[in-house]
Design a protein around this motif. Structure first.
Motif, PDB file in Angstrom:
ATOM      1  N   TYR A  22       0.832  -1.200   0.000  1.00 48.23           N
ATOM      2  CA  TYR A  22       0.000   0.000   0.000  1.00 48.23           C
ATOM      3  C   TYR A  22       0.873   1.258   0.000  1.00 48.23           C
ATOM      4  O   TYR A  22       0.624   2.201  -0.749  1.00 48.23           O
ATOM      5  N   VAL A  23       1.929   1.259   0.807  1.00 41.92           N
ATOM      6  CA  VAL A  23       2.836   2.405   0.874  1.00 41.92           C
ATOM      7  C   VAL A  23       3.550   2.598  -0.460  1.00 41.92           C
ATOM      8  O   VAL A  23       3.633   3.706  -0.995  1.00 41.92           O
ATOM      9  N   VAL A  24       4.057   1.507  -1.026  1.00 37.76           N
ATOM     10  CA  VAL A  24       4.808   1.596  -2.275  1.00 37.76           C
ATOM     11  C   VAL A  24       3.902   1.994  -3.435  1.00 37.76           C
ATOM     12  O   VAL A  24       4.290   2.793  -4.298  1.00 37.76           O
ATOM     13  N   SER A  25       2.692   1.485  -3.479  1.00 38.26           N
ATOM     14  CA  SER A  25       1.798   1.806  -4.601  1.00 38.26           C
ATOM     15  C   SER A  25       1.364   3.265  -4.577  1.00 38.26           C
ATOM     16  O   SER A  25       0.973   3.809  -5.612  1.00 38.26           O
ATOM     17  N   GLY A  26       1.434   3.928  -3.431  1.00 36.09           N
ATOM     18  CA  GLY A  26       1.060   5.335  -3.344  1.00 36.09           C
ATOM     19  C   GLY A  26       2.172   6.277  -3.775  1.00 36.09           C
ATOM     20  O   GLY A  26       1.947   7.480  -3.910  1.00 36.09           O
TER      21      GLY A  26
END
Length: 121
Positions: A22-26
């Protein structure tokens, strides 16, 4: 109880994994990120190619039947036992055919085999 802790640790790890995705995709991917992705893809591709080549090699060996062939057994020799003592008695073929085999030690510490043929032999 041990299984409970394993399941709990697995669930927490998957939650952590999902959070980092989730952090990386943002975030926006930078040039360094693309380079790292390219290096990882290259390593994975080389690993896949090496695995496929190894499988093909093993299939070629199996097709030639090299792994299934056993070397011809050498002649069986019964001149000493596993402790190194000399063995005296009939030849190995006679011992293999005999239904009863007697084994003893003589006075010179030699193992003596006798082939018996049942009661009273």
């Amino acid at each position: 109880m041990r299984d409970f802790w394993h399941y709990l640790a697995s669930i927490l790890m998957w939650i952590l994994f999902g959070y980092y995705w989730y952090v990386v995709s943002g975030r926006q991917i930078s040039l360094a990120g693309f380079q790292a992705l390219g290096v990882l893809s290259g390593i994975a591709g080389l690993g896949l190619i090496a695995t496929l080549l190894w499988v093909r090699h093993n299939l070629n060996l199996a097709a030639r039947n090299r792994r299934r062939e056993r070397p011809a057994p050498g002649p069986e020799i019964l001149d000493r036992d596993t402790l190194g003592r000399p063995v005296i008695g009939p030849d190995l073929a006679a011992l293999k055919k005999a239904p009863v085999i007697g084994i003893s030690l003589d006075g010179d510490d030699r193992k003596v085999y006798t082939a018996g043929w049942g009661k009273g032999s």
